[in-house]
Design a protein around this motif. Structure first.
Motif, PDB file in Angstrom:
ATOM      1  N   VAL A 118       0.375  -1.063   0.113  1.00 35.12           N
ATOM      2  CA  VAL A 118       0.171   0.026   0.218  1.00 35.12           C
ATOM      3  C   VAL A 118       0.634   1.850  -0.042  1.00 35.12           C
ATOM      4  O   VAL A 118       1.967   1.235   0.576  1.00 35.12           O
ATOM      5  N   SER A 119       0.023   2.222  -0.345  1.00 37.23           N
ATOM      6  CA  SER A 119       0.865   3.294  -0.541  1.00 37.23           C
ATOM      7  C   SER A 119       0.031   4.647  -0.123  1.00 37.23           C
ATOM      8  O   SER A 119      -1.083   4.845  -0.702  1.00 37.23           O
ATOM      9  N   ALA A 120       0.282   5.381   0.379  1.00 38.01           N
ATOM     10  CA  ALA A 120      -0.179   7.056   0.976  1.00 38.01           C
ATOM     11  C   ALA A 120       1.211   7.950   0.551  1.00 38.01           C
ATOM     12  O   ALA A 120       2.449   8.038   0.821  1.00 38.01           O
ATOM     13  N   ARG A 121      -0.310   9.084   1.154  1.00 36.81           N
ATOM     14  CA  ARG A 121       0.244  10.944   1.665  1.00 36.81           C
ATOM     15  C   ARG A 121      -0.269  10.765   2.865  1.00 36.81           C
ATOM     16  O   ARG A 121      -0.775  10.921   3.113  1.00 36.81           O
ATOM     17  N   LEU A 122       0.961  10.905   3.766  1.00 37.91           N
ATOM     18  CA  LEU A 122       0.029  11.368   5.179  1.00 37.91           C
ATOM     19  C   LEU A 122      -0.291  13.008   5.669  1.00 37.91           C
ATOM     20  O   LEU A 122       1.639  13.289   4.828  1.00 37.91           O
ATOM     21  N   LYS A 123      -0.795  13.258   6.867  1.00 39.66           N
ATOM     22  CA  LYS A 123      -0.861  14.625   6.685  1.00 39.66           C
ATOM     23  C   LYS A 123      -0.265  14.517   8.366  1.00 39.66           C
ATOM     24  O   LYS A 123      -0.728  14.285   9.067  1.00 39.66           O
ATOM     25  N   MET A 124       0.968  15.224   8.437  1.00 31.73           N
ATOM     26  CA  MET A 124       1.555  15.000  10.218  1.00 31.73           C
ATOM     27  C   MET A 124       1.383  16.431  11.022  1.00 31.73           C
ATOM     28  O   MET A 124       1.951  17.368  10.191  1.00 31.73           O
ATOM     29  N   ALA A 125       0.564  16.407  12.014  1.00 30.30           N
ATOM     30  CA  ALA A 125       0.919  17.668  12.560  1.00 30.30           C
ATOM     31  C   ALA A 125       2.144  18.173  13.061  1.00 30.30           C
ATOM     32  O   ALA A 125       2.376  19.369  12.886  1.00 30.30           O
ATOM     33  N   GLU A 126       2.392  17.035  13.875  1.00 28.41           N
ATOM     34  CA  GLU A 126       4.404  17.031  14.444  1.00 28.41           C
ATOM     35  C   GLU A 126       4.490  16.275  14.277  1.00 28.41           C
ATOM     36  O   GLU A 126       4.615  14.622  13.816  1.00 28.41           O
ATOM     37  N   THR A 127       6.830  16.753  14.676  1.00 27.26           N
ATOM     38  CA  THR A 127       7.201  15.148  14.438  1.00 27.26           C
ATOM     39  C   THR A 127       6.772  14.170  15.631  1.00 27.26           C
ATOM     40  O   THR A 127       6.242  14.361  16.370  1.00 27.26           O
ATOM     41  N   SER A 128       6.337  12.666  15.154  1.00 26.54           N
ATOM     42  CA  SER A 128       5.516  12.130  15.267  1.00 26.54           C
ATOM     43  C   SER A 128       6.333  10.271  14.776  1.00 26.54           C
ATOM     44  O   SER A 128       7.123   9.981  13.823  1.00 26.54           O
ATOM     45  N   ASP A 129       5.738   9.242  15.533  1.00 31.19           N
ATOM     46  CA  ASP A 129       5.418   7.726  15.956  1.00 31.19           C
ATOM     47  C   ASP A 129       4.769   7.689  14.623  1.00 31.19           C
ATOM     48  O   ASP A 129       3.555   8.000  14.584  1.00 31.19           O
ATOM     49  N   VAL A 130       5.139   7.290  13.489  1.00 31.72           N
ATOM     50  CA  VAL A 130       3.783   6.635  12.268  1.00 31.72           C
ATOM     51  C   VAL A 130       4.076   4.477  13.067  1.00 31.72           C
ATOM     52  O   VAL A 130       5.059   4.437  12.292  1.00 31.72           O
ATOM     53  N   ILE A 131       2.986   4.470  13.037  1.00 33.30           N
ATOM     54  CA  ILE A 131       2.679   2.980  13.327  1.00 33.30           C
ATOM     55  C   ILE A 131       1.901   2.141  12.674  1.00 33.30           C
ATOM     56  O   ILE A 131       1.172   2.540  11.378  1.00 33.30           O
ATOM     57  N   VAL A 132       2.297   1.084  12.064  1.00 32.19           N
ATOM     58  CA  VAL A 132       1.925   0.259  10.964  1.00 32.19           C
ATOM     59  C   VAL A 132       1.085  -0.848  11.581  1.00 32.19           C
ATOM     60  O   VAL A 132       2.533  -1.671  11.992  1.00 32.19           O
ATOM     61  N   ILE A 133      -0.114  -1.357  11.497  1.00 28.63           N
ATOM     62  CA  ILE A 133      -0.671  -1.959  12.047  1.00 28.63           C
ATOM     63  C   ILE A 133      -0.931  -3.439  10.663  1.00 28.63           C
ATOM     64  O   ILE A 133      -1.808  -3.195  10.174  1.00 28.63           O
ATOM     65  N   ALA A 134      -0.596  -4.525  10.699  1.00 26.06           N
ATOM     66  CA  ALA A 134      -1.316  -5.274   9.903  1.00 26.06           C
ATOM     67  C   ALA A 134      -1.553  -6.462  10.332  1.00 26.06           C
ATOM     68  O   ALA A 134      -1.455  -6.740  11.541  1.00 26.06           O
ATOM     69  N   GLN A 135      -3.114  -7.042  10.516  1.00 26.09           N
ATOM     70  CA  GLN A 135      -4.188  -7.861  11.094  1.00 26.09           C
ATOM     71  C   GLN A 135      -3.812  -8.970   9.785  1.00 26.09           C
ATOM     72  O   GLN A 135      -4.266  -9.049   8.618  1.00 26.09           O
TER      73      GLN A 135
END
Length: 156
Positions: A118-135
């Motif tokens: 999957v591919s996307a473009r995120l909008k991030m408010a500030e420095t942060s962790d990006v977490i990916v969860i696969a079920q």
């Protein structure tokens, strides 16, 4: 090419019937339509979002989820992310941004037979962790990357 009146009328009626069917939704692919679940995208903190999405299931950290995302984002409004995995039978992939007002950025439901990409473009408010969860079935696997969002691309 010469078109007689009979051909013209036949083609016009066929085109009109197809247009009416398409406009009324008879020719749409139902399984390809996106679904908006408002409670999943409500403003909350990360823990509340995780509980809403996965109840109290345990997340298993794994290195089998590959996150391709810049370590430093010059523009927090457009942060590209690509997620791939070598896990088998992935049913859905969720992308969360920890410090965003709405932590759930995207959720993709996949067929377990597909190769997870999957591919996307995120909008991030500030420095942060990006977490990916696969079920996969009853298991939840996670991976995370920290992205530093700079103001004006200065690196500070």
């Amino acid at each position: 090419m010469s078109v007689n009146r009979r051909e013209f009328l036949k083609n016009s009626i066929s085109f009109g019937a197809c247009s009416v069917a398409a406009a009324s939704g008879l020719l749409s692919a139902e399984s390809a339509n996106a679904e908006w679940v408002a409670e999943n995208f409500a403003p909350s903190i990360l823990e509340e979002t995780l509980k809403n999405l996965f109840q109290d299931q345990k997340l298993i950290e794994t290195d089998k989820i590959n996150i391709k995302i810049p370590k430093i984002a010059e523009n927090g409004a457009v942060v590209p992310i690509t997620v791939t995995s070598s896990l088998d039978g992935i049913e859905n992939i969720s992308i969360l941004v920890e410090k965003n007002p709405v932590p759930l950025a995207a959720r993709f439901d996949l067929s377990p037979e597909l190769e997870p990409f999957v591919s996307a473009r995120l909008k991030m408010a500030e420095t942060s962790d990006v977490i990916v969860i696969a079920q996969t079935g009853n298991n939840l696997y996670s991976a995370r990357e920290t992205v530093k969002v700079t103001i004006g691309g200065c690196g500070g």
